[in-house]
Design an enzyme around this catalytic site. Sequence first.
Site, PDB file in Angstrom:
ATOM      1  N   CYS A 260      51.107   1.851 -10.278  1.00 20.79           N
ATOM      2  CA  CYS A 260      52.174   2.748  -9.965  1.00 20.79           C
ATOM      3  C   CYS A 260      53.101   1.709  -8.917  1.00 20.79           C
ATOM      4  CB  CYS A 260      52.647   3.719  -9.949  1.00 20.79           C
ATOM      5  SG  CYS A 260      51.173   5.133 -11.012  1.00 20.79           S
ATOM      6  N   ALA A 262      55.890  -0.410  -8.729  1.00 16.12           N
ATOM      7  CA  ALA A 262      57.225  -0.762  -8.608  1.00 16.12           C
ATOM      8  C   ALA A 262      58.252   0.771  -7.194  1.00 16.12           C
ATOM      9  CB  ALA A 262      58.158   0.149  -9.501  1.00 16.12           C
ATOM     10  N   PRO A 263      58.068  -0.161  -6.372  1.00 12.59           N
ATOM     11  CA  PRO A 263      59.131  -1.078  -5.957  1.00 12.59           C
ATOM     12  C   PRO A 263      58.359  -1.764  -5.439  1.00 12.59           C
ATOM     13  CG  PRO A 263      60.407   0.166  -4.829  1.00 12.59           C
ATOM     14  CD  PRO A 263      59.343   0.807  -5.601  1.00 12.59           C
ATOM     15  N   GLY A 265      57.310  -2.678  -2.241  1.00 13.09           N
ATOM     16  CA  GLY A 265      56.121  -2.004  -1.453  1.00 13.09           C
ATOM     17  C   GLY A 265      55.166  -2.076  -0.590  1.00 13.09           C
ATOM     18  N   LYS A 266      54.429  -1.316  -1.251  1.00 12.66           N
ATOM     19  CA  LYS A 266      52.626  -0.781  -0.580  1.00 12.66           C
ATOM     20  C   LYS A 266      52.090  -2.301  -1.082  1.00 12.66           C
ATOM     21  CE  LYS A 266      52.972   3.926  -1.544  1.00 12.66           C
ATOM     22  NZ  LYS A 266      53.730   4.215  -1.837  1.00 12.66           N
ATOM     23  N   ASP A 284      52.828  -2.029 -13.444  1.00 16.01           N
ATOM     24  CA  ASP A 284      54.446  -1.065 -13.953  1.00 16.01           C
ATOM     25  C   ASP A 284      54.933  -0.519 -15.346  1.00 16.01           C
ATOM     26  OD1 ASP A 284      56.059   1.113 -11.887  1.00 16.01           O
ATOM     27  OD2 ASP A 284      57.307   0.373 -13.417  1.00 16.01           O
ATOM     28  N   ASP A 328      49.741   5.544  -6.488  1.00 12.98           N
ATOM     29  CA  ASP A 328      50.919   6.566  -6.176  1.00 12.98           C
ATOM     30  C   ASP A 328      51.760   6.941  -7.423  1.00 12.98           C
ATOM     31  OD1 ASP A 328      52.643   6.597  -3.797  1.00 12.98           O
ATOM     32  OD2 ASP A 328      53.871   5.736  -4.705  1.00 12.98           O
ATOM     33  N   CYS A 380      55.075  11.658  -2.958  1.00 10.10           N
ATOM     34  CA  CYS A 380      56.146  11.548  -1.424  1.00 10.10           C
ATOM     35  C   CYS A 380      56.746  12.718  -2.176  1.00 10.10           C
ATOM     36  CB  CYS A 380      56.837  10.771  -1.693  1.00 10.10           C
ATOM     37  SG  CYS A 380      57.562  10.303  -3.364  1.00 10.10           S
TER      38      CYS A 380
END
Length: 443
Positions: A260, A262-263, A265-266, A284, A328, A380
Amino acid sequence: MNVRNLALKTLLSIERDGSYSALAINNSVKENKLNRLDSSFLSALVYGVLESQLTLDYIIKTYSKIPLRKIEQKTKIILRLGIFQLVFMDKVPDSAAVNESVNLAKKHRLTKSSGFINGILRSVTRAEQRLVLPDKSKDYEYYLSIRYSCPRELIKLWTDSYGAEITENILKSLLGRPQLTARVNTLRTTPEKLLSQLRDDGAEAGLSDLVENAVVLKNTGSVESLSAFKNGGLYIQDIASQLCVKALDPKPHDIMLDVCSAPGGKSFTAAQYMENRGKIYAFDIYEHKLRLIEKTASRLGISIIKTDIREAQSDTRELELCDKVLCDVPCSGLGILSRKPEIRYKKDLLNPELSELQYKILTNTARFTAYGGTLIYSTCTLNPAENTENVKRFLSEYPEFKPAELNLGIESVTDEPSNCLTLFPFGGTDGFFIAKFKREKNA
């Protein structure tokens, strides 16, 4: 440009269309070419009203003979804007808050409402105390709900899950804007060089002590206008997300899966740990989001990310086994309410079907973890049903996966297993949850 009118339009977009606050504000700033002062005022108004909405509605109900549910939408938002300025913005004169609100109603042809708005706002200005909170001794949950503008169901969830002290600290963290953090792109620069460049750009910057290569930013203006951004020296990423990748521990030549993504960063942070050597599959469900990942990867000088569309919960296509797997998952977002204050007013905020979706994504993804490989499950949000309960279920149903120590150097403030960590938004990060597993051959 009348910034108050722009704030009204932006709030309408968020309420009617479900727009995210940050995107709606950024679009308003760009479309109307606002200068820094007007941009700051717009942000203060929009975020302020969203963060204080339950409190503002409580004040409206104190003075209005008309039930809140019967007040026309634009009228209600103009009242919220006016009361927010009167109660929470010391630098705005009372006369300006009242008169501009009345003018705003007239501008939108709310002639009958203008007198109603004027009466309510003038009543607030005449009050000996403009905000009288409910009696905490009679109903403490209701007091907290109005004091921190947070739905009672969330307060009850957090109190039951984490206790009263942690809950009130979470609520306090919802007030005001969260810190802005970025990741140093070590493929292009060093922390020292980046800090120097940021200071040359007029921004305030310092290194975080929670994770290496994380930068805390202040007074940046538009981040995209910074030379350090344009040159690929950094990208915006919260420290919690950076810690999540650190827990995954990607190494050069690893094969990694980010289902998963997007966006992105990880995946970008993982690529740095991997020194841009190896392979990262970034999936994604939206084509346009994958294109943004590719664009940013190009800016950062990352070439090992391979993007593709994939439905994480149900896609049956086989993939190669991966050394590192990141799951994530989509979540209720209760850990980022200070960044997206509008989330807290969603009607299906504690949707029980969400944890089932997350579990399907986790189990459909885990099978691509190589034996001896690492699997991270993260959200999150601050909701045990989406976090620790999914972890317990997974460990009981998939015995080949074992708990693995996180070793992040951060002490948990809750009673949870050593392979799990709940980060709270009062600790210098977003609210976040990380769980780590190892896949063993002989279960």
